[in-house]
Design an enzyme around this catalytic site. Structure first.
Site, short mmCIF file in Angstrom:
data_model
loop_
_atom_site.label_atom_id
_atom_site.label_comp_id
_atom_site.label_asym_id
_atom_site.label_seq_id
_atom_site.Cartn_x
_atom_site.Cartn_y
_atom_site.Cartn_z
N ASP A 104 18.99 60.06 72.51
CA ASP A 104 18.08 59.38 71.60
C ASP A 104 18.78 59.58 70.15
O ASP A 104 18.74 60.85 69.80
CB ASP A 104 16.43 59.69 71.58
CG ASP A 104 16.12 60.90 72.02
OD1 ASP A 104 16.93 61.96 72.23
OD2 ASP A 104 14.96 61.14 71.51
N GLU A 170 14.71 62.81 74.26
CA GLU A 170 14.85 64.79 73.86
C GLU A 170 14.18 64.50 72.65
O GLU A 170 13.22 65.85 72.76
CB GLU A 170 16.29 65.32 73.57
CG GLU A 170 16.31 66.78 74.08
CD GLU A 170 15.93 67.78 72.36
OE1 GLU A 170 15.18 68.67 72.61
OE2 GLU A 170 15.95 66.63 71.99
#
Ligand code: ZN
Ligand code: ZN
Length: 435
Positions: A104, A170
């Protein structure tokens, strides 16, 4: 159920009558040379096209297609929203190991001036925001794709099976959603007949390019989100005695809780940080409001210290509120436990890291108060979490942008070192597992 272990994975070959052990990694030099430009290309593409947590649709589609093209034995998609798990079975029997990359980006407006800088936008908690790979996850994805290619093309020399984990979110899921390592585990990625018995993760970091930092046991902190609501009684700003002023109480709370790490915890055990990052209350100067909301974060390195800090924080906040006739609510939400390196596994893998980066580039780092959800995998199996330097050594340390900065950008020379570390871990684990 664990796969059968082979403790002797190095081939004994006979060349010209001389018998010697051959490191299976010694034949990979060409493979690394071939994959390096491809890893750089993938990384530039991911950097230019970042996606927010739980929205890694384009990224995960590219990853899944790559693994399928490499003839992986299994490729599962849509895990924990956009996660991808690929299984590569080696040509020789051996244990299962896992390699993990997070995918991400962040709601940050890129200011690196890079030719492949992001112009992407996304929606975060209902707002239109810029998106940037400001934590280096673009490098993590492409390095793991590179390791997948090297290992798949040399699978006859691989003892055991590798689980490739491409993880979403994350940085934390958007409000109201689950995500990240915890959700991948909840969806059962380790609840398989042959779960991995060890895991490796790498993180880009403003160290000298191509260096690797480790630290036995705690390396990165445990993080807890903190919310404190203080409820008073609204009244005119001219007459505070007619109400209960929650701003006055909040000010005392913000100050007093700093005394917990400095006055009430045994600082010889491990460091701790409490930060209040946001205080909201009131609408204008002559009204004392009803309520103040404070948000913050707590960082610790020890389970006992973490519990003690939480208890003392609640006691301090509630006592101050009570002394002022206000009421307080303290909500502590765990983000992640301590991330570190399993000491025995680390010791066994140091020669592999030295091979990957050069011994002079591998060293022990200091504790970092940042946190990682990689720790959830490490609650299940031994793991290594290593920091990979991504800055030109000629840039003074103080001038290097930190992770999450709009100027954070990785030097591409680091990528092949990360690929080598991932490949080395997968190739060598079988040999050291039984030691
Ligand atoms: Zn980050
Ligand atoms: Zn990160």
């Amino acid at each position: 159920m664990k796969a059968i272990k082979v403790t002797l994975s190095f081939l004994i070959v006979t060349v010209g009558g001389v018998s010697h052990a051959q490191d299976p990694k010694s034949t990979l030099d060409d493979a690394f040379d071939t994959v390096e430009p491809r890893v750089i290309e993938w990384r530039r593409d991911f950097h230019e096209n970042p996606e927010l947590s739980n929205r890694e649709f384009r990224t995960s589609a590219i990853v899944a297609e790559h693994l399928r093209n490499l003839n992986f034995d299994d490729v599962q998609t849509g895990i924990a929203h956009t996660g991808v798990v690929g299984i590569l079975v080696g040509g020789k029997p051996g244990p299962v190991v896992a390699l993990r990359a997070d995918m991400d980006g962040l709601p940050v407006l890129e200011r690196t001036g890079s030719p492949f800088a992001s112009k992407a936008r996304g929606e975060y908690n209902g707002n239109d925001v810029p998106v940037m790979h400001a934590c280096g996850h673009d490098t993590h994805i492409s390095m793991l794709m590179g390791a997948a290619e090297v290992l798949a093309n040399n699978r006859e020399n691989l003892a055991g099976t590798v689980m490739f984990i491409f993880q979403p979110a994350e940085e934390g899921a958007p409000a109201g959603e689950e995500g990240g390592a915890m959700l991948m585990l909840k969806e059962g990625i380790f609840d398989v007949p042959n779960p991995p018995e060890a895991i490796l993760g790498l993180h880009a970091w403003p160290g000298d390019v191509g260096t690797i930092l480790y630290r036995p046991n705690g390396f990165m902190a445990a993080a807890d989100g903190l919310q404190i609501n203080i409820v008073g009684k609204q009244t005119h700003g001219s007459s505070p005695w007619l109400g209960v002023d929650p701003i006055y109480v909040a000010a005392q709370v913000a100050t007093a809780i700093q005394g917990i790490p400095s006055r009430h915890l045994d600082i010889t055990k491990s460091p701790a940080v409490i930060t209040i990052g946001s205080i909201h209350g009131g609408v204008r100067g002559n009204i004392i409001p009803d309520e103040v909301e404070m948000m913050g974060t707590i960082r610790t390195f020890d389970v006992g210290v973490r519990e003690e800090l939480h208890a003392k924080l609640r006691r301090t906040v509630n006592s101050i509120a009570e002394a002022n006739g206000a009421t307080a609510t303290v909500i502590i939400e765990g983000y992640a436990p301590v991330t570190g390196n399993h000491p025995e596994l680390l010791k066994k893998m140091i020669p592999t890291l030295n091979w990957a980066a050069g011994a002079e580039n591998v060293s022990e780092g200091s504790r970092i108060m940042g946190a990682e959800d990689f720790s959830f995998y490490q609650e299940k199996i031994p793991g290594l979490f290593l920091l990979l330097g991504i800055n030109d050594p000629n840039t003074p340390v103080g001038d290097r942008p930190s992770n999450h900065s709009p100027l954070f950008i990785a030097d591409e020379r680091a990528l092949i070192v990360g690929v080598r570390a991932l490949v080395g871990f997968a190739m060598d684990y079988a040999a050291v597992a039984g030691d």
